[in-house]
Design a protein around this motif. Structure first.
Motif, short mmCIF file in Angstrom:
data_model
loop_
_atom_site.label_atom_id
_atom_site.label_comp_id
_atom_site.label_asym_id
_atom_site.label_seq_id
_atom_site.Cartn_x
_atom_site.Cartn_y
_atom_site.Cartn_z
N TYR A 154 -5.85 18.37 8.98
CA TYR A 154 -5.91 17.40 10.09
C TYR A 154 -6.59 17.97 11.33
CZ TYR A 154 -2.77 14.79 7.15
OH TYR A 154 -2.22 14.11 6.10
N LEU A 155 -7.44 17.15 11.89
CA LEU A 155 -8.20 17.52 13.08
C LEU A 155 -7.82 16.60 14.24
CD1 LEU A 155 -11.50 18.00 11.11
CD2 LEU A 155 -10.32 19.84 12.35
N THR A 156 -6.55 16.31 14.33
CA THR A 156 -6.04 15.33 15.30
C THR A 156 -5.26 16.03 16.40
OG1 THR A 156 -4.31 15.15 13.64
CG2 THR A 156 -5.82 13.30 13.84
N ARG A 157 -5.81 16.00 17.57
CA ARG A 157 -5.11 16.60 18.72
C ARG A 157 -4.16 15.57 19.33
NH1 ARG A 157 -6.78 21.36 20.41
NH2 ARG A 157 -8.98 21.94 20.32
N ASP A 158 -3.00 16.02 19.74
CA ASP A 158 -2.06 15.17 20.49
C ASP A 158 -1.85 13.82 19.84
OD1 ASP A 158 -2.07 17.24 22.38
OD2 ASP A 158 -3.87 16.39 23.31
N TRP A 159 -1.52 13.84 18.61
CA TRP A 159 -1.35 12.57 17.88
C TRP A 159 0.10 12.09 18.00
CZ3 TRP A 159 -5.65 10.23 16.40
CH2 TRP A 159 -5.54 9.07 15.62
N HIS A 160 0.27 10.80 18.11
CA HIS A 160 1.62 10.24 18.20
C HIS A 160 1.84 9.26 17.06
CE1 HIS A 160 2.17 12.05 22.12
NE2 HIS A 160 0.95 11.61 22.43
N GLU A 161 3.10 9.16 16.69
CA GLU A 161 3.43 8.30 15.55
C GLU A 161 2.93 6.87 15.76
OE1 GLU A 161 7.46 8.58 14.23
OE2 GLU A 161 7.29 6.72 13.08
N LEU A 186 -1.05 16.45 12.49
CA LEU A 186 -0.85 17.53 13.45
C LEU A 186 -2.12 18.37 13.50
CD1 LEU A 186 1.62 18.53 15.08
CD2 LEU A 186 2.12 20.06 13.16
N TRP A 187 -2.60 18.60 14.68
CA TRP A 187 -3.82 19.39 14.87
C TRP A 187 -3.77 20.71 14.09
CZ3 TRP A 187 -8.67 19.98 16.19
CH2 TRP A 187 -9.14 21.23 16.61
N ASN A 188 -4.83 21.00 13.36
CA ASN A 188 -4.98 22.29 12.66
C ASN A 188 -3.85 22.56 11.66
OD1 ASN A 188 -6.11 24.75 11.95
ND2 ASN A 188 -5.31 25.84 13.74
N SER A 189 -3.31 21.48 11.11
CA SER A 189 -2.30 21.67 10.05
C SER A 189 -2.89 21.22 8.73
CB SER A 189 -1.04 20.85 10.36
OG SER A 189 -1.29 19.48 10.12
N VAL A 190 -2.29 21.71 7.67
CA VAL A 190 -2.71 21.28 6.35
C VAL A 190 -1.49 20.75 5.61
CG1 VAL A 190 -2.40 23.42 5.01
CG2 VAL A 190 -4.33 21.96 4.51
N VAL A 191 -1.70 19.69 4.86
CA VAL A 191 -0.67 19.20 3.94
C VAL A 191 -1.25 19.33 2.54
CG1 VAL A 191 0.57 17.16 3.09
CG2 VAL A 191 0.44 17.61 5.55
N ALA A 192 -0.49 19.92 1.65
CA ALA A 192 -0.94 20.06 0.27
C ALA A 192 0.17 19.59 -0.65
CB ALA A 192 -1.29 21.51 -0.04
N PHE A 193 -0.22 18.94 -1.73
CA PHE A 193 0.80 18.52 -2.70
C PHE A 193 0.22 18.44 -4.09
CE2 PHE A 193 -0.90 14.70 -0.62
CZ PHE A 193 -1.28 13.90 -1.70
N ARG A 194 1.12 18.56 -5.04
CA ARG A 194 0.74 18.42 -6.44
C ARG A 194 0.48 16.96 -6.74
NH1 ARG A 194 -0.62 23.23 -8.05
NH2 ARG A 194 0.88 24.81 -7.45
N VAL A 195 -0.54 16.71 -7.52
CA VAL A 195 -0.85 15.34 -7.96
C VAL A 195 -0.31 15.17 -9.37
CG1 VAL A 195 -2.76 13.78 -8.55
CG2 VAL A 195 -2.96 15.31 -6.55
N PRO A 196 0.36 14.09 -9.71
CA PRO A 196 0.54 12.90 -8.89
C PRO A 196 1.74 13.00 -7.95
CG PRO A 196 1.42 12.52 -11.09
CD PRO A 196 0.86 13.91 -11.10
N ARG A 197 1.62 12.32 -6.85
CA ARG A 197 2.73 12.19 -5.90
C ARG A 197 2.44 10.96 -5.03
NH1 ARG A 197 6.59 16.29 -3.94
NH2 ARG A 197 7.55 15.51 -2.04
#
Ligand SMILES: O=C(O)CCC(=O)C(=O)O
Ligand SMILES: [Fe+2]
Length: 446
Positions: A154-161, A186-197
């Motif tokens: 994610y390349l999102t600075r100051d993101w709100h729900e 979230l800025w500079n965060s990564v989410v990773a998950f196994r597929v399928p999900r």
């Protein structure tokens, strides 16, 4: 560019091109290990050095409106679509290096990464990312690979729900069924998950662009079943069954099992053929034999060959880019994502769940709709075929996800009322305007 900016930009370029530094940084993150230690999905914060994150944002932010490929579709079981809308790009100035960087999460593996931009109302309805990608060996043999690991940076600075664009993990065991756990970008965060999900992206409510890098690692073989429904009811039913089954299947896969699947065509390669082809690819990858990712990511592989020369054993397969076949399409069944930019009137195909040589030939010279494009891209007819006036663009997270809406955990939270009212439980209600079903080109007002 001021002096300071130039210095930062030089540092960025330098870091991105230093294989030793970049690969050891990524390796230290142990992302896949964290995924497994965390029940199949993890978020890591501060994933890259700050100046690298800034450089990537600058790279993605510099992509022009014309370069972004808009993709949208309504949920349509017959077309194997689920409702989605956003823009993506695979090839743009500086993006190859970014993609190459993320390929280091699983060095030497086939992968397909792109940049994404979500603007107001963009979203993805629940889906689980299952899809096949065709990989062409230098021998000419085409084998099927499956997505097995999803990565979003994610390349999102100051993101709100309340901005929307929230990733909802619909399989979080601690979250109420059908509601899921929210991950505000979230800025500079990564989410990773196994597929399928199963997961979704809530509709954007802001015009601030939501930039990300997203993609998948692929493994040879058909590692799970893709649902190909004839109608919505069948789709929903399969979704219910599929959601329950795929958990077990994913578990079996992680224990090392290979999941050959029954195919609906006599001409399709059987599981054993797939496994053999899979072994061939693994061997090719090991020996450094060139393979061509026919429908997947491209640019990073050209650059990674540079790295290969200096790091012959470290960076995996040499993969050649094939222009115009610019998608990680699905091998069986049409896809949910396609280029709205170049979309032509849809050719209706009753039996669009099967592709074979004949069908491929049938399509030549025809106008094609999104599903057809992906089918043809998978089989390579887009490449070099001037008569086919469309090009598949972007990775298809959602093709063949037809069983998911109304299925599994999110069963109670997804409706398919006329007008495609999508209600992600407590997340947000959203109505997809009919006009989205056609051509669309929009800009994020900034
Ligand atoms: O951007 C995100 O948070 C998720 C994107 C996604 O699910 C996809 O591209 O398949
Ligand atoms: Fe996804």
């Amino acid at each position: 560019m001021g002096r300071r900016n130039r210095k930062v930009s030089e540092a960025y370029e330098h870091w991105m091109n230093d294989y030793r530094v970049a690969s050891s940084w990524i390796a230290k993150k142990q992302l896949e290990r964290a995924v497994d230690a965390n029940g199949g999905l993890v978020r890591l914060e501060n994933f890259l050095p700050e100046f690298v994150a800034e450089g990537i944002l600058a790279t993605v932010g510099a992509v022009s409106d014309e370069q972004w490929n808009d993709t949208s579709a309504s949920t349509d079981y017959r077309q194997n679509n689920i409702s989605h809308s956003f823009s993506s790009v695979k090839h743009a100035r500086g993006l190859d290096a970014v993609v190459r960087l993320f390929s280091l999460v699983r060095p030497g593996s086939l992968n397909a990464f792109s940049a994404a931009r979500y603007c107001k109302t963009d979203h993805i309805a629940p889906h689980d990312d299952r899809a096949y990608t065709q990989v062409k060996l230098d021998s000419g043999r085409i084998i099927t690979a499956s997505r097995t690991l999803a990565i979003i940076y994610y390349l999102t600075r100051d993101w709100h729900e309340e901005y929307g664009g929230v990733l909802v993990d619909l399989e979080d065991p601690t979250a109420p069924p059908g509601v899921g756990r929210k991950y505000v970008p979230l800025w500079n965060s990564v989410v990773a998950f196994r597929v399928p999900r199963y997961h979704a992206v809530t509709p954007m409510t802001t015009n601030r662009p939501r930039y990300s890098i997203f993609g998948w690692f692929l493994e040879p073989g058909r590692l799970y079943e893709l649902y190909r429904g004839e109608d919505a009811e069948a789709g929903k039913k399969a979704g219910r069954e599929g959601a329950a089954q795929h958990q077990r299947r994913a578990g079996a896969k992680r224990k090392g099992g290979s999941l050959g699947i029954a195919d609906d065509s006599a001409t399709a390669p059987g599981p054993e053929t797939e496994r053999a082809a899979g072994r061939a690819v693994n061997a090719a990858v090991k020996s450094g034999e060139a393979v061509t990712l026919q429908t997947g990511s491209g640019g990073q592989h050209e650059v990674s060959q540079e790295w290969l020369r200096t790091n012959p054993n470290q960076h995996g397969p040499r993969v050649k880019r094939q222009r115009n076949a610019d998608t990680d399409g699905t091998a069986v069944g049409p896809s949910g994502r396609s280029s709205a930019k170049q979309r032509q009137p849809r050719v209706h195909r009753q039996n669009s769940t099967r592709q074979d040589q004949q069908q491929e030939e049938d399509m030549m010279g025809q106008e094609c709709g999104p599903s057809d494009v992906i089918q043809s891209a998978v089989l390579g007819t887009v490449r070099g075929h001037g008569g086919l006036r469309c090009e598949a663009v972007g990775d298809t997270a959602i093709g063949d996800q037809v069983g998911m809406a109304g299925g599994g955990r999110q069963r109670s939270s997804v409706g398919l009322a006329p007008g495609f009212l999508i209600d992600l439980g407590r997340v947000r209600a959203f109505r997809l305007p009919g006009r989205w079903q056609g051509r669309r080109k929009h800009m994020c007002a900034q």
